[in-house]
Scaffold this motif. Structure first.
Motif, PDB file in Angstrom:
ATOM      1  N   LYS A 158       0.780  -1.252  -0.060  1.00  0.00           N
ATOM      2  CA  LYS A 158      -0.017  -0.034  -0.168  1.00  0.00           C
ATOM      3  C   LYS A 158       0.791   1.267  -0.107  1.00  0.00           C
ATOM      4  CE  LYS A 158      -3.618  -2.258   2.471  1.00  0.00           C
ATOM      5  NZ  LYS A 158      -4.548  -2.083   3.986  1.00  0.00           N
ATOM      6  N   ILE A 159       0.269   2.334  -0.733  1.00  0.00           N
ATOM      7  CA  ILE A 159       0.928   3.517  -0.443  1.00  0.00           C
ATOM      8  C   ILE A 159       0.773   4.296   0.792  1.00  0.00           C
ATOM      9  CG2 ILE A 159       1.212   5.899  -1.779  1.00  0.00           C
ATOM     10  CD1 ILE A 159       0.179   4.978  -4.183  1.00  0.00           C
ATOM     11  N   THR A 160       2.018   4.406   1.568  1.00  0.00           N
ATOM     12  CA  THR A 160       2.099   5.034   2.674  1.00  0.00           C
ATOM     13  C   THR A 160       2.313   6.532   2.873  1.00  0.00           C
ATOM     14  OG1 THR A 160       4.096   4.184   3.386  1.00  0.00           O
ATOM     15  CG2 THR A 160       2.204   2.995   3.932  1.00  0.00           C
ATOM     16  N   GLN A 161       3.149   6.781   1.764  1.00  0.00           N
ATOM     17  CA  GLN A 161       3.824   8.256   1.727  1.00  0.00           C
ATOM     18  C   GLN A 161       3.765   8.570   0.218  1.00  0.00           C
ATOM     19  OE1 GLN A 161       7.201   7.830   4.489  1.00  0.00           O
ATOM     20  NE2 GLN A 161       6.526  10.008   4.795  1.00  0.00           N
ATOM     21  N   PHE A 162       3.496  10.039  -0.094  1.00  0.00           N
ATOM     22  CA  PHE A 162       3.686  10.250  -1.726  1.00  0.00           C
ATOM     23  C   PHE A 162       3.850  11.842  -1.416  1.00  0.00           C
ATOM     24  CE2 PHE A 162       1.565  12.166  -5.362  1.00  0.00           C
ATOM     25  CZ  PHE A 162       2.161  11.085  -6.271  1.00  0.00           C
ATOM     26  N   GLY A 163       4.757  12.098  -2.364  1.00  0.00           N
ATOM     27  CA  GLY A 163       5.260  13.712  -2.171  1.00  0.00           C
ATOM     28  C   GLY A 163       6.804  13.732  -3.100  1.00  0.00           C
ATOM     29  N   THR A 164       7.356  15.081  -2.759  1.00  0.00           N
ATOM     30  CA  THR A 164       8.845  15.188  -3.145  1.00  0.00           C
ATOM     31  C   THR A 164       9.783  15.006  -2.182  1.00  0.00           C
ATOM     32  OG1 THR A 164       8.637  17.522  -2.595  1.00  0.00           O
ATOM     33  CG2 THR A 164       7.819  16.907  -4.787  1.00  0.00           C
ATOM     34  N   HIS A 165      10.914  15.030  -2.515  1.00  0.00           N
ATOM     35  CA  HIS A 165      12.000  14.710  -1.667  1.00  0.00           C
ATOM     36  C   HIS A 165      12.091  15.842  -0.334  1.00  0.00           C
ATOM     37  CE1 HIS A 165      15.934  13.902   0.253  1.00  0.00           C
ATOM     38  NE2 HIS A 165      16.201  15.290   0.233  1.00  0.00           N
ATOM     39  N   GLN A 166      11.793  16.976  -0.730  1.00  0.00           N
ATOM     40  CA  GLN A 166      11.574  18.078   0.222  1.00  0.00           C
ATOM     41  C   GLN A 166      10.527  18.020   1.310  1.00  0.00           C
ATOM     42  OE1 GLN A 166      12.055  18.599  -2.928  1.00  0.00           O
ATOM     43  NE2 GLN A 166      14.212  19.233  -2.996  1.00  0.00           N
ATOM     44  N   SER A 167       9.359  17.417   0.711  1.00  0.00           N
ATOM     45  CA  SER A 167       8.199  17.325   1.514  1.00  0.00           C
ATOM     46  C   SER A 167       8.105  16.073   2.550  1.00  0.00           C
ATOM     47  CB  SER A 167       6.727  17.258   0.798  1.00  0.00           C
ATOM     48  OG  SER A 167       6.810  16.147  -0.113  1.00  0.00           O
ATOM     49  N   LEU A 168       8.785  14.871   1.828  1.00  0.00           N
ATOM     50  CA  LEU A 168       8.772  13.811   2.457  1.00  0.00           C
ATOM     51  C   LEU A 168       9.940  13.783   3.631  1.00  0.00           C
ATOM     52  CD1 LEU A 168       8.358  10.950  -0.239  1.00  0.00           C
ATOM     53  CD2 LEU A 168       6.700  11.821   1.488  1.00  0.00           C
ATOM     54  N   THR A 169      10.867  14.596   3.732  1.00  0.00           N
ATOM     55  CA  THR A 169      11.725  14.603   4.771  1.00  0.00           C
ATOM     56  C   THR A 169      11.399  15.542   5.831  1.00  0.00           C
ATOM     57  OG1 THR A 169      13.061  16.492   3.336  1.00  0.00           O
ATOM     58  CG2 THR A 169      13.930  14.165   3.324  1.00  0.00           C
ATOM     59  N   ALA A 170      10.132  16.304   5.185  1.00  0.00           N
ATOM     60  CA  ALA A 170       9.714  17.344   6.447  1.00  0.00           C
ATOM     61  C   ALA A 170       8.733  16.543   7.254  1.00  0.00           C
ATOM     62  CB  ALA A 170       9.253  18.499   5.730  1.00  0.00           C
ATOM     63  N   GLU A 171       8.304  15.306   6.514  1.00  0.00           N
ATOM     64  CA  GLU A 171       7.205  14.676   7.639  1.00  0.00           C
ATOM     65  C   GLU A 171       7.496  13.241   8.166  1.00  0.00           C
ATOM     66  OE1 GLU A 171       4.608  12.018   4.467  1.00  0.00           O
ATOM     67  OE2 GLU A 171       4.370  14.166   4.210  1.00  0.00           O
ATOM     68  N   ASP A 172       7.072  13.037   9.153  1.00  0.00           N
ATOM     69  CA  ASP A 172       7.355  11.834   9.946  1.00  0.00           C
ATOM     70  C   ASP A 172       6.973  10.553   8.932  1.00  0.00           C
ATOM     71  OD1 ASP A 172       8.518  10.168  11.905  1.00  0.00           O
ATOM     72  OD2 ASP A 172       6.481   9.833  12.793  1.00  0.00           O
ATOM     73  N   GLY A 173       7.609   9.636   8.850  1.00  0.00           N
ATOM     74  CA  GLY A 173       7.718   8.378   8.021  1.00  0.00           C
ATOM     75  C   GLY A 173       8.719   7.699   7.689  1.00  0.00           C
ATOM     76  N   LEU A 174       8.574   6.528   7.208  1.00  0.00           N
ATOM     77  CA  LEU A 174       9.695   5.702   6.521  1.00  0.00           C
ATOM     78  C   LEU A 174      10.673   6.472   5.876  1.00  0.00           C
ATOM     79  CD1 LEU A 174      10.804   2.696   6.575  1.00  0.00           C
ATOM     80  CD2 LEU A 174       9.679   2.638   4.302  1.00  0.00           C
ATOM     81  N   TYR A 175      10.208   7.474   4.861  1.00  0.00           N
ATOM     82  CA  TYR A 175      11.412   8.168   4.132  1.00  0.00           C
ATOM     83  C   TYR A 175      12.274   8.901   4.823  1.00  0.00           C
ATOM     84  CZ  TYR A 175      13.088  10.526   0.120  1.00  0.00           C
ATOM     85  OH  TYR A 175      14.152  11.247  -0.927  1.00  0.00           O
ATOM     86  N   ARG A 176      11.817   9.861   5.727  1.00  0.00           N
ATOM     87  CA  ARG A 176      12.608  10.534   6.697  1.00  0.00           C
ATOM     88  C   ARG A 176      13.384   9.619   7.434  1.00  0.00           C
ATOM     89  NH1 ARG A 176      10.298  15.426  10.528  1.00  0.00           N
ATOM     90  NH2 ARG A 176       9.755  13.674  11.866  1.00  0.00           N
ATOM     91  N   ARG A 177      12.987   8.718   8.041  1.00  0.00           N
ATOM     92  CA  ARG A 177      13.808   7.628   8.944  1.00  0.00           C
ATOM     93  C   ARG A 177      14.992   7.076   8.018  1.00  0.00           C
ATOM     94  NH1 ARG A 177       8.863   6.038  10.630  1.00  0.00           N
ATOM     95  NH2 ARG A 177       8.772   3.900   9.665  1.00  0.00           N
ATOM     96  N   LEU A 178      14.615   6.753   6.862  1.00  0.00           N
ATOM     97  CA  LEU A 178      15.844   6.076   5.907  1.00  0.00           C
ATOM     98  C   LEU A 178      16.929   7.310   5.566  1.00  0.00           C
ATOM     99  CD1 LEU A 178      13.736   3.558   3.932  1.00  0.00           C
ATOM    100  CD2 LEU A 178      15.473   2.950   5.437  1.00  0.00           C
ATOM    101  N   TRP A 179      16.334   8.326   5.201  1.00  0.00           N
ATOM    102  CA  TRP A 179      17.187   9.519   4.682  1.00  0.00           C
ATOM    103  C   TRP A 179      17.950  10.021   5.940  1.00  0.00           C
ATOM    104  CZ3 TRP A 179      18.781  11.675   0.465  1.00  0.00           C
ATOM    105  CH2 TRP A 179      19.330  13.099   0.605  1.00  0.00           C
ATOM    106  N   ALA A 180      17.558   9.838   7.166  1.00  0.00           N
ATOM    107  CA  ALA A 180      18.379  10.161   8.298  1.00  0.00           C
ATOM    108  C   ALA A 180      19.597   9.304   8.563  1.00  0.00           C
ATOM    109  CB  ALA A 180      17.530  10.477   9.605  1.00  0.00           C
ATOM    110  N   ILE A 181      18.935   8.073   8.397  1.00  0.00           N
ATOM    111  CA  ILE A 181      20.011   6.689   8.523  1.00  0.00           C
ATOM    112  C   ILE A 181      21.065   7.051   7.542  1.00  0.00           C
ATOM    113  CG2 ILE A 181      20.354   4.442   8.683  1.00  0.00           C
ATOM    114  CD1 ILE A 181      17.523   4.318   9.600  1.00  0.00           C
ATOM    115  N   GLN A 182      20.776   7.010   6.133  1.00  0.00           N
ATOM    116  CA  GLN A 182      21.793   6.948   5.216  1.00  0.00           C
ATOM    117  C   GLN A 182      22.512   8.400   5.289  1.00  0.00           C
ATOM    118  OE1 GLN A 182      20.147   6.208   1.349  1.00  0.00           O
ATOM    119  NE2 GLN A 182      18.997   4.629   2.236  1.00  0.00           N
TER     120      GLN A 182
END
Length: 628
Positions: free
Chosen positions: A579-603
């Protein structure tokens, strides 16, 4: 010409109907083979009659009973008086007839061999073509080794039967139909004695084939399992060596190998019993004929020449009758082989059920729309569920998610490797289910998750989708994929031959060659399924920059785990559990809590740590050099 080995219900044909269908297109060749066989058999019949006539009318002076057939034969070769003065005449006549019979036998075997080879070539072509068109669902459930075994061993079984035994069936029918009247014309009682056990042998052969037919299936299936294990092991031999699993693989091989051996031995044992009993029955029949003819000779009812002719003709008949068991055995094996082949030929094409096949006269612009798409493999939990998203022409869509979240499945649905269970996928507003599959797939350049390269030259691999591509275009595509300089450093450049599946190239090189192949096609839509996972950061950055220069010219869908590959995308989709849990651009997804921001912080943290460690090692090296 397409063969249909099944009836309307899909059941494999059997008996004469199966053979008649199988030889369609080559029946005239079999007819000529049958005619040649008839002539050869006629010559073989005359040989013992010459011997019998010579014994009775020349050596014995005169038979006790006039026999019109033998009188005609002795008259044909010159008459009793002339033959008596020139005994070389019957010898030469018998040799000449044997030579002519051999010549016609050669022709009938040649014609049958050509026909069988032609039939089996057609069968292999049809199998290969059918496998290319089979649905992916069925291919996913079928072992490669088993498919190979059906296309090779089973077809070879069919070829052997068509080359040898169809003609042997004709020989047996001709011999029985011809020898019986000849023997009856010579002596009815001796004919009955000489043929007494032949019906018993035929019945025994029929009962034998009924008993062993299921064993042919067991042997074929066991061979298929054995072939699958061998194929899988050879394909993964480097993994086996890397993990030191030689002993495990040998033990794994021993089980199907033992099953194949045991099935084969069981079949051989039963066949041995058949041949032994058939041989005993045949020898017993000859013994009965000898006893009966000796008794009749003492009674004065038959002559020595008649006995000679009877024994010769009986031997001619006994061989094909004895071969009935072999013919029935091989027919049983062939019937099983054709049933296994037919199981492939009755599998539906992936195009089966397509209602509309539109082929627009222009390429698409690249607009993609998923509308509430749901799909499940094998009626299990949905792989993707209620997916809705839209990509405009020229945009880049990035898809991120854990393994098994359905990323690759979305690409497979877009390419119509599978059709979604519900919802719709549209390309430029057209439902992909209504588009001709060849047209649809021509709109994409694809780099699959596991790039497949052929055991050919690098040039042939890159131009796989555009066979007439110019060298300059090939080099331009390779440059964009950052592989051109690497190829030039090879001894044969673009003509360098790579091993099976590109084994002589590194993982990153294989990915870049596959990317070159997709770029060369210059499609409206580019699909990259984790296409840069084996490429170093610097090379990845160069490839991304090259792709960015094409931004707006083609729609690009990228699947990746490395977020630096995705950051430039116009839209990013995060999938979790289909299922789609997040949708947006790199800037918007790093600004909201979710899997994308967590992975971005780790990497990001990992890259910073690695950069710091690398810098520290560099400073230490400089200090050491200075103090020295």
């Amino acid at each position: 010409m397409t063969l249909k080995l099944h009836d309307a219900s899909g059941k494999t044909l059997s008996g004469p109907k199966l053979v008649w269908t199988l030889i369609s297109g080559f029946r005239s060749m079999y007819l000529w083979a049958a005619l040649a066989l008839f002539v050869a058999t006629a010559f073989q019949f005359v040989i013992p009659l010459i011997g019998s006539a010579t014994i009775d009318y020349v050596l014995m002076d005169q038979p006790k009973h006039d026999e019109p057939l033998l009188q005609s034969v002795i008259t044909l070769i010159g008459g009793p008086q002339r033959v008596g003065q020139n005994l070389w005449i019957p010898a030469v006549a018998m040799l000449a007839l044997a030579a002519l019979g051999g010549l016609f036998n050669y022709y009938q075997k040649l014609a049958a061999a050509k026909a069988s080879d032609g039939i089996c070539k057609r069968l292999k072509d049809q199998l290969y073509d059918h496998i290319q068109r089979m649905s992916n669902r069925h291919l996913d459930q079928t072992q490669t080794g088993d498919l190979v075994q059906r296309c090779t061993s089973d077809v070879e079984t069919t070829r052997i039967f068509l080359a040898a035994h169809i003609v042997e069936i004709g020989r047996g029918l001709i011999l029985i139909a011809t020898v019986l009247p000849i023997m009856l014309s010579m002596h009815v009682g001796l004919t009955i004695a000489s043929m007494a056990l032949i019906p018993v042998i035929i019945l025994y052969s029929y009962l034998y084939i009924k008993k062993v037919k299921h064993l042919f299936t067991e042997v074929d299936e066991a061979e298929g399992r054995l072939t699958s294990v061998v194929q899988e092991n050879i394909t993964g031999i480097r993994v086996v060596r890397a993990f030191g699993r030689h002993d495990f693989e040998i033990a794994k091989f021993e089980k199907p190998n033992a099953e194949y051996r045991d099935s084969s031995i069981k079949l051989i044992n039963i066949m041995s019993w058949f041949w032994s009993v058939a041989d005993i029955a045949s020898l017993t029949q000859i013994g009965i004929a000898l006893i009966a003819s000796s008794y009749l000779a003492m009674q004065g009812s038959v002559t020595i020449g008649t006995i000679f002719a009877f024994l010769a003709l009986l031997n001619m008949v006994l061989w094909p009758v004895r071969m009935i068991g072999r013919i029935l055995t091989d027919f049983g094996k062939t019937a099983v082989a054709l049933q296994r082949i037919n199981e492939i030929l009755t599998q539906p094409f992936e195009t089966e059920g397509d209602q509309v096949t539109l082929t627009p006269d222009r390429p698409v612009s690249g607009r993609i729309e998923f509308d509430k798409v749901t799909f499940a493999h094998n009626e299990t939990e949905p792989t993707v569920q209620d997916i809705s998203l839209q990509v405009e022409p020229g945009e880049t869509l990035a898809i991120l998610g854990p393994s098994g979240s359905g990323k690759t499945t979305l690409m497979h649905l877009l390419l119509r490797f599978y059709d979604c269970d519900s919802g719709s996928i549209k390309l430029d507003g057209m439902d992909v289910k209504e588009l001709d599959r060849a047209y649809l797939r021509a709109q994409f350049g694809v780099v699959l998750q596991e790039p497949f390269l052929y055991s050919r030259s690098i040039r042939n691999n890159i131009q796989f989708g555009v066979s007439d591509a110019q060298q300059s275009d090939i080099e331009a595509a390779a440059n964009m994929a950052c592989i051109h300089e690497t190829i030039q450093n090879f001894s044969d450049g673009y003509d360098t031959e790579i091993g099976e599946k590109g084994i002589t190239l590194s993982g990153g090189q294989r990915q870049r060659v596959a990317l070159s192949r997709a770029i060369l096609r210059n499609p409206p839509i580019l699909l990259l399924d984790d296409a840069l996972s084996a490429v170093d950061n610097e090379t990845e950055s160069s490839i991304i920059d090259a792709l960015q220069n094409r931004h707006g010219k083609q729609t690009t869908v990228v699947i990746a785990h490395r977020l630096s590959t995705l950051a430039h995308a116009d839209k990013i989709v995060v999938l979790e559990n289909g299922k789609i849990t997040q949708f947006g651009t790199h800037q918007s997804l790093t600004a909201e809590d979710g899997l994308y921001r967590r992975l971005w912080a780790i990497q990001t943290q990992l890259e910073a740590t690695l950069a710091k460690e690398t810098e520290g090692r560099g400073d230490h090296g400089r200090e050491t050099t200075t103090s020295a």
